[in-house]
Scaffold this motif. Structure first.
Motif, short mmCIF file in Angstrom:
data_model
loop_
_atom_site.label_atom_id
_atom_site.label_comp_id
_atom_site.label_asym_id
_atom_site.label_seq_id
_atom_site.Cartn_x
_atom_site.Cartn_y
_atom_site.Cartn_z
N SER A 165 0.82 -1.21 0.00
CA SER A 165 0.00 0.00 0.00
C SER A 165 0.86 1.26 0.00
CB SER A 165 -0.92 -0.01 1.23
OG SER A 165 -1.66 1.19 1.32
N MET A 166 1.95 1.25 0.78
CA MET A 166 2.83 2.40 0.83
C MET A 166 3.55 2.62 -0.50
SD MET A 166 4.53 2.56 4.63
CE MET A 166 3.53 3.13 6.01
N ALA A 167 3.96 1.54 -1.13
CA ALA A 167 4.62 1.65 -2.43
C ALA A 167 3.67 2.31 -3.44
CB ALA A 167 5.06 0.28 -2.92
N LYS A 168 2.40 1.92 -3.40
CA LYS A 168 1.41 2.50 -4.31
C LYS A 168 1.21 3.98 -4.02
CE LYS A 168 -3.34 1.79 -5.91
NZ LYS A 168 -4.58 0.96 -5.75
N GLU A 169 1.16 4.35 -2.75
CA GLU A 169 0.99 5.75 -2.37
C GLU A 169 2.22 6.58 -2.75
OE1 GLU A 169 -0.09 8.46 1.59
OE2 GLU A 169 -0.09 6.26 1.73
N MET A 170 3.42 6.00 -2.58
CA MET A 170 4.64 6.68 -2.98
C MET A 170 4.61 7.03 -4.47
SD MET A 170 7.25 4.27 -0.78
CE MET A 170 8.70 4.55 -1.78
#
Length: 220
Positions: A165-170
Motif C-alpha cells: 500500500s505504501m509503495a502504491k501511495e509513494m
C-alpha cells in the motif's frame, strides 16, 4: 506492473513510513542534509554493502549489496545482506548446486524501534526477492549496530499489505510531484532535514518555494 524507468528507491519506504514529508523532500525535491545519525548510519551501510565480501560458511552463502527489484511494487534497490541457506524445500540459485532459502538482513544504526518503518523496508526487500526468485521469503532480520543484536521479522500478511500500500501511495505522490505538508511529531528534532522542513518552512508546500522566497528576500 511497472517498467524499470518508473522504479522508485526501495530504501525510500523506510523514509515514507517514518514521515511522508521527509520522503518527498528526499525523493521528489532531492533535498538532503547530514547529521550525526545519518553519518553513523552511512558507515554501517558501507560496511554491509562491501560487494567484494562474499562468504561461504558450510551450507550458508552470504551475499552483500545484492541488487533487487519488484515490478509489482515499482521499487528497486540493494539488500545490505542476503543469507542463502541450503534447504531441500528451497529454490534454485544461479551458479550453485542444490536448493536454497533466502533470508534478507538489513543493517541499521541505533536500536530496535516501536515503529514499523525498518520492518517495512525489510519486508519490501523480501517481496522483491520473492518476485525475482519465485519463492517464499517468510522471514528476515534487522541488525542494530548500537545493541549488536538481531531482530527476527516475520513477513506476515499485515506487514506485506502495508508495504504494498505504501509503495502504491509513494508512486501516486511522485507522479503528482506532491510534497505533503508538515505534521510535526517528537522525532522531528532528530531529523537531518529539520532546518529545511521545520520550523522555518512550516506549512510551505515545497522546499523550492521556500528557497525561492529566501533568495528573493536576499536580493532586496
Amino acid at each position: 506492473m511497472r517498467d524499470e524507468d518508473e522504479f522508485l528507491a526501495l530504501s525510500g519506504i523506510q523514509h515514507f513510513a517514518f514521515c511522508r514529508r521527509q520522503w518527498a523532500l528526499i525523493h521528489i525535491e532531492r533535498a538532503w542534509a547530514d547529521n550525526v545519525l545519518t553519518a553513523e548510519g552511512e558507515l554501517v551501510h558501507k560496511r554491509a554493502h562491501d560487494e567484494d565480501l562474499r562468504e561461504r560458511r558450510g551450507d550458508t552463502l552470504v551475499v552483500r549489496g545484492l541488487a533487487v527489484h519488484s515490478r509489482a511494487l515499482g521499487l528497486a534497490g540493494k539488500c545490505d545482506v542476503v543469507e542463502f541457506y541450503k534447504d531441500s524445500n528451497g529454490h534454485p540459485l544461479a551458479g550453485e548446486d542444490g536448493l536454497w532459502r533466502a533470508v534478507p538482513v538489513e543493517y541499521k544504526h541505533g536500536r530496535s524501534k516501536t515503529s514499523d518503518a525498518d520492518r517495512l523496508q525489510l519486508c519490501a526487500q523480501a517481496l522483491c526477492l520473492e518476485e525475482m526468485l519465485g519463492a517464499d521469503v517468510p522471514v528476515g532480520y534487522l541488525y542494530y549496530e548500537e545493541t549488536r543484536s538481531r531482530e527476527k521479522v516475520e513477513m506476515g500478511d499485515c506487514l506485506r499489505k502495508t508495504a504494498a500500500s505504501m509503495a502504491k501511495e509513494m508512486h501516486a505522490l511522485y507522479y503528482r510531484r506532491h510534497t505533503p505538508r508538515v505534521r510535526p511529531f517528537s522525532a522531528c528534532r532528530a531529523c537531518s532535514l529539520n532546518d529545511l522542513c521545520l520550523p522555518r518552512a512550516i506549512n510551505r508546500t515545497t522546499v523550492g518555494e521556500y528557497v525561492a522566497e529566501r533568495l528573493s528576500e536576499e536580493a532586496l
